[in-house]
Scaffold this motif. Structure first.
Motif, PDB file in Angstrom:
ATOM      1  N   ASN A   1      91.961  -1.167 117.337  1.00  0.00           N
ATOM      2  CA  ASN A   1      91.792  -2.382 118.151  1.00  0.00           C
ATOM      3  C   ASN A   1      91.712  -2.058 119.639  1.00  0.00           C
ATOM      4  O   ASN A   1      92.428  -2.620 120.458  1.00  0.00           O
ATOM      5  CB  ASN A   1      92.939  -3.366 117.885  1.00  0.00           C
ATOM      6  CG  ASN A   1      93.049  -3.748 116.414  1.00  0.00           C
ATOM      7  OD1 ASN A   1      92.066  -4.161 115.811  1.00  0.00           O
ATOM      8  ND2 ASN A   1      94.236  -3.592 115.836  1.00  0.00           N
ATOM      9  N   MET A   2      90.811  -1.142 119.952  1.00  0.00           N
ATOM     10  CA  MET A   2      90.647  -0.710 121.335  1.00  0.00           C
ATOM     11  C   MET A   2      90.165  -1.844 122.232  1.00  0.00           C
ATOM     12  O   MET A   2      89.268  -2.587 121.876  1.00  0.00           O
ATOM     13  CB  MET A   2      89.639   0.449 121.388  1.00  0.00           C
ATOM     14  CG  MET A   2      89.192   0.819 122.787  1.00  0.00           C
ATOM     15  SD  MET A   2      90.546   1.460 123.787  1.00  0.00           S
ATOM     16  CE  MET A   2      90.655   3.127 123.149  1.00  0.00           C
TER      17      MET A   2
ATOM     18  N   PHE B   1      94.005 -10.606 120.923  1.00  0.00           N
ATOM     19  CA  PHE B   1      93.227 -11.467 120.039  1.00  0.00           C
ATOM     20  C   PHE B   1      92.340 -10.616 119.131  1.00  0.00           C
ATOM     21  O   PHE B   1      91.806  -9.586 119.554  1.00  0.00           O
ATOM     22  CB  PHE B   1      92.380 -12.435 120.856  1.00  0.00           C
ATOM     23  CG  PHE B   1      93.187 -13.447 121.616  1.00  0.00           C
ATOM     24  CD1 PHE B   1      93.802 -14.491 120.942  1.00  0.00           C
ATOM     25  CD2 PHE B   1      93.341 -13.355 122.987  1.00  0.00           C
ATOM     26  CE1 PHE B   1      94.569 -15.435 121.634  1.00  0.00           C
ATOM     27  CE2 PHE B   1      94.091 -14.294 123.690  1.00  0.00           C
ATOM     28  CZ  PHE B   1      94.711 -15.329 123.005  1.00  0.00           C
ATOM     29  N   ALA B   2      92.196 -11.069 117.893  1.00  0.00           N
ATOM     30  CA  ALA B   2      91.431 -10.323 116.901  1.00  0.00           C
ATOM     31  C   ALA B   2      89.935 -10.416 117.172  1.00  0.00           C
ATOM     32  O   ALA B   2      89.438 -11.399 117.739  1.00  0.00           O
ATOM     33  CB  ALA B   2      91.737 -10.862 115.503  1.00  0.00           C
ATOM     34  N   ARG B   3      89.221  -9.389 116.745  1.00  0.00           N
ATOM     35  CA  ARG B   3      87.771  -9.375 116.815  1.00  0.00           C
ATOM     36  C   ARG B   3      87.196  -9.613 115.431  1.00  0.00           C
ATOM     37  O   ARG B   3      87.817  -9.271 114.417  1.00  0.00           O
ATOM     38  CB  ARG B   3      87.269  -8.029 117.339  1.00  0.00           C
ATOM     39  CG  ARG B   3      87.468  -7.818 118.830  1.00  0.00           C
ATOM     40  CD  ARG B   3      86.974  -6.451 119.227  1.00  0.00           C
ATOM     41  NE  ARG B   3      86.954  -6.236 120.652  1.00  0.00           N
ATOM     42  CZ  ARG B   3      86.634  -5.085 121.233  1.00  0.00           C
ATOM     43  NH1 ARG B   3      86.324  -4.047 120.482  1.00  0.00           N
ATOM     44  NH2 ARG B   3      86.610  -4.967 122.539  1.00  0.00           N
ATOM     45  N   ALA B   4      85.997 -10.182 115.397  1.00  0.00           N
ATOM     46  CA  ALA B   4      85.318 -10.401 114.118  1.00  0.00           C
ATOM     47  C   ALA B   4      85.130  -9.068 113.401  1.00  0.00           C
ATOM     48  O   ALA B   4      84.781  -8.057 114.011  1.00  0.00           O
ATOM     49  CB  ALA B   4      83.966 -11.063 114.349  1.00  0.00           C
ATOM     50  N   GLY B   5      85.404  -9.065 112.095  1.00  0.00           N
ATOM     51  CA  GLY B   5      85.273  -7.838 111.309  1.00  0.00           C
ATOM     52  C   GLY B   5      86.580  -7.125 111.072  1.00  0.00           C
ATOM     53  O   GLY B   5      86.665  -6.259 110.201  1.00  0.00           O
ATOM     54  N   SER B   6      87.608  -7.479 111.840  1.00  0.00           N
ATOM     55  CA  SER B   6      88.925  -6.882 111.613  1.00  0.00           C
ATOM     56  C   SER B   6      89.626  -7.606 110.474  1.00  0.00           C
ATOM     57  O   SER B   6      89.202  -8.682 110.048  1.00  0.00           O
ATOM     58  CB  SER B   6      89.779  -6.949 112.889  1.00  0.00           C
ATOM     59  OG  SER B   6      89.946  -8.295 113.314  1.00  0.00           O
TER      60      SER B   6
ATOM     61  N   LYS C   1      87.597 -17.296 116.774  1.00  0.00           N
ATOM     62  CA  LYS C   1      87.551 -18.323 117.818  1.00  0.00           C
ATOM     63  C   LYS C   1      88.653 -19.356 117.618  1.00  0.00           C
ATOM     64  O   LYS C   1      89.240 -19.852 118.585  1.00  0.00           O
ATOM     65  CB  LYS C   1      86.176 -18.990 117.821  1.00  0.00           C
ATOM     66  CG  LYS C   1      85.059 -18.090 118.327  1.00  0.00           C
ATOM     67  CD  LYS C   1      83.703 -18.775 118.241  1.00  0.00           C
ATOM     68  CE  LYS C   1      82.593 -17.845 118.732  1.00  0.00           C
ATOM     69  NZ  LYS C   1      81.254 -18.474 118.625  1.00  0.00           N
ATOM     70  N   ILE C   2      88.945 -19.688 116.352  1.00  0.00           N
ATOM     71  CA  ILE C   2      90.042 -20.616 116.073  1.00  0.00           C
ATOM     72  C   ILE C   2      91.366 -20.010 116.517  1.00  0.00           C
ATOM     73  O   ILE C   2      92.184 -20.667 117.174  1.00  0.00           O
ATOM     74  CB  ILE C   2      90.089 -20.964 114.569  1.00  0.00           C
ATOM     75  CG1 ILE C   2      88.866 -21.791 114.176  1.00  0.00           C
ATOM     76  CG2 ILE C   2      91.367 -21.732 114.225  1.00  0.00           C
ATOM     77  CD1 ILE C   2      88.740 -22.024 112.679  1.00  0.00           C
ATOM     78  N   LEU C   3      91.580 -18.743 116.181  1.00  0.00           N
ATOM     79  CA  LEU C   3      92.820 -18.067 116.575  1.00  0.00           C
ATOM     80  C   LEU C   3      92.958 -18.039 118.095  1.00  0.00           C
ATOM     81  O   LEU C   3      94.055 -18.225 118.635  1.00  0.00           O
ATOM     82  CB  LEU C   3      92.833 -16.642 116.014  1.00  0.00           C
ATOM     83  CG  LEU C   3      92.888 -16.519 114.486  1.00  0.00           C
ATOM     84  CD1 LEU C   3      92.744 -15.063 114.065  1.00  0.00           C
ATOM     85  CD2 LEU C   3      94.179 -17.103 113.941  1.00  0.00           C
TER      86      LEU C   3
ATOM     87  N   LYS D   1      97.621 -14.267 118.757  1.00  0.00           N
ATOM     88  CA  LYS D   1      97.245 -12.850 118.842  1.00  0.00           C
ATOM     89  C   LYS D   1      97.728 -12.135 117.585  1.00  0.00           C
ATOM     90  O   LYS D   1      98.934 -11.981 117.383  1.00  0.00           O
ATOM     91  CB  LYS D   1      97.858 -12.214 120.090  1.00  0.00           C
ATOM     92  CG  LYS D   1      97.348 -12.804 121.397  1.00  0.00           C
ATOM     93  CD  LYS D   1      97.967 -12.104 122.597  1.00  0.00           C
ATOM     94  CE  LYS D   1      97.413 -12.645 123.896  1.00  0.00           C
ATOM     95  NZ  LYS D   1      97.973 -11.951 125.081  1.00  0.00           N
ATOM     96  N   VAL D   2      96.792 -11.719 116.743  1.00  0.00           N
ATOM     97  CA  VAL D   2      97.172 -11.107 115.472  1.00  0.00           C
ATOM     98  C   VAL D   2      96.770  -9.639 115.377  1.00  0.00           C
ATOM     99  O   VAL D   2      97.088  -8.969 114.394  1.00  0.00           O
ATOM    100  CB  VAL D   2      96.564 -11.894 114.286  1.00  0.00           C
ATOM    101  CG1 VAL D   2      97.080 -13.323 114.278  1.00  0.00           C
ATOM    102  CG2 VAL D   2      95.040 -11.883 114.328  1.00  0.00           C
TER     103      VAL D   2
END
Length: 229
Positions: free
Chosen positions: A49-50, A133-138, A200-202, A208-209
């Motif tokens: 998660n860089m 915050f998470a990125r799409a694909g994680s 986007k909801i998160l 922050k997950v």
């Protein structure tokens, strides 16, 4: 300009570009090797998660000079060049046993070239953990649920925005609520691959997950010793 001159110009330009690329790669290799010459050890690390703003702090922390006045160096993002700099065989390794580190230079990894002790570096990264915050694909680390109570904090003007993100919401009594008197909406389940909409909801709910972490893989010291973590 006639076609033959234009063709010649293109060939020269491409040749010059190729030369600049080769020179740049050679400079990176030399920069890594010079850092190795100036320090006592090399750590190979991996990261998850860089984020550039998070890793900037790591760079700044290791830029501080040690008791000998030396600043540590960090290299990442150029795996092939790092392998070349370290060497991949007993014949071309830059120093004894650097090939051991080189064979593990794959994926999201980097090099920390430093004179700090193994204990100090290990303690630093063991305590390094930043939520983001998470990125799409994680992958979702846990199940995330949104409740009506959480929706009450948003103005009704956002109902369409939530609908576009796939949330079954409506306006009732001047508040955004889940349709059908449902008490909760599952954004994601543990281990599920997060979509762009879920991220986007998160973000909207400030959840922050993801966690930025650096994991040490191996350590090389200038006496040729290797430690695997």
């Amino acid at each position: 300009m006639n076609q033959s001159v234009l063709l010649f110009y293109d060939v020269v330009a491409l040749t010059q570009t190729a030369k600049k690329t080769r020179d740049h790669k050679a400079a990176v290799v030399q920069e890594i090797r010079s850092a190795i010459d100036d320090h006592d050890s090399v750590f190979l690390f991996s990261y998850e998660n860089m984020r550039s703003h998070l890793f900037k702090k790591v760079r700044m922390d290791f830029r501080e000079q040690d008791m000998e006045g030396k600043s540590s160096r960090i290299f990442l993002g150029k795996n092939k060049l790092m392998q070349i700099a370290l060497g991949r065989t007993p014949e071309d390794e830059y120093a004894d046993n650097l090939r051991v580190l080189s064979k593990n230079v794959t994926g999201s990894v980097g090099l920390l070239v430093t004179s700090k002790s193994r204990e100090e570096v290990g303690e630093y990264f063991a305590n390094l953990a930043e939520e983001d915050f998470a990125r799409a694909g994680s992958n979702a680390p846990r199940e995330i649920i949104v409740t009506n109570e959480m929706l009450y904090n948003f103005p009704v003007s956002m109902v369409e925005q939530f609908r576009k993100l796939g949330m079954p919401v409506e306006v009732s009594n001047g508040k955004i609520v889940l349709i059908g008197n449902k008490g909760e909406y599952v954004v994601c389940k543990e281990g599920q691959t997060l979509s762009a909409e879920a991220c986007k909801i998160l973000f909207q709910f400030g959840l922050k997950v993801s966690e930025f972490r650096v994991k040490l893989i191996s350590h090389w010291s200038n006496d040729g010793g290797i430690t695997e973590f």
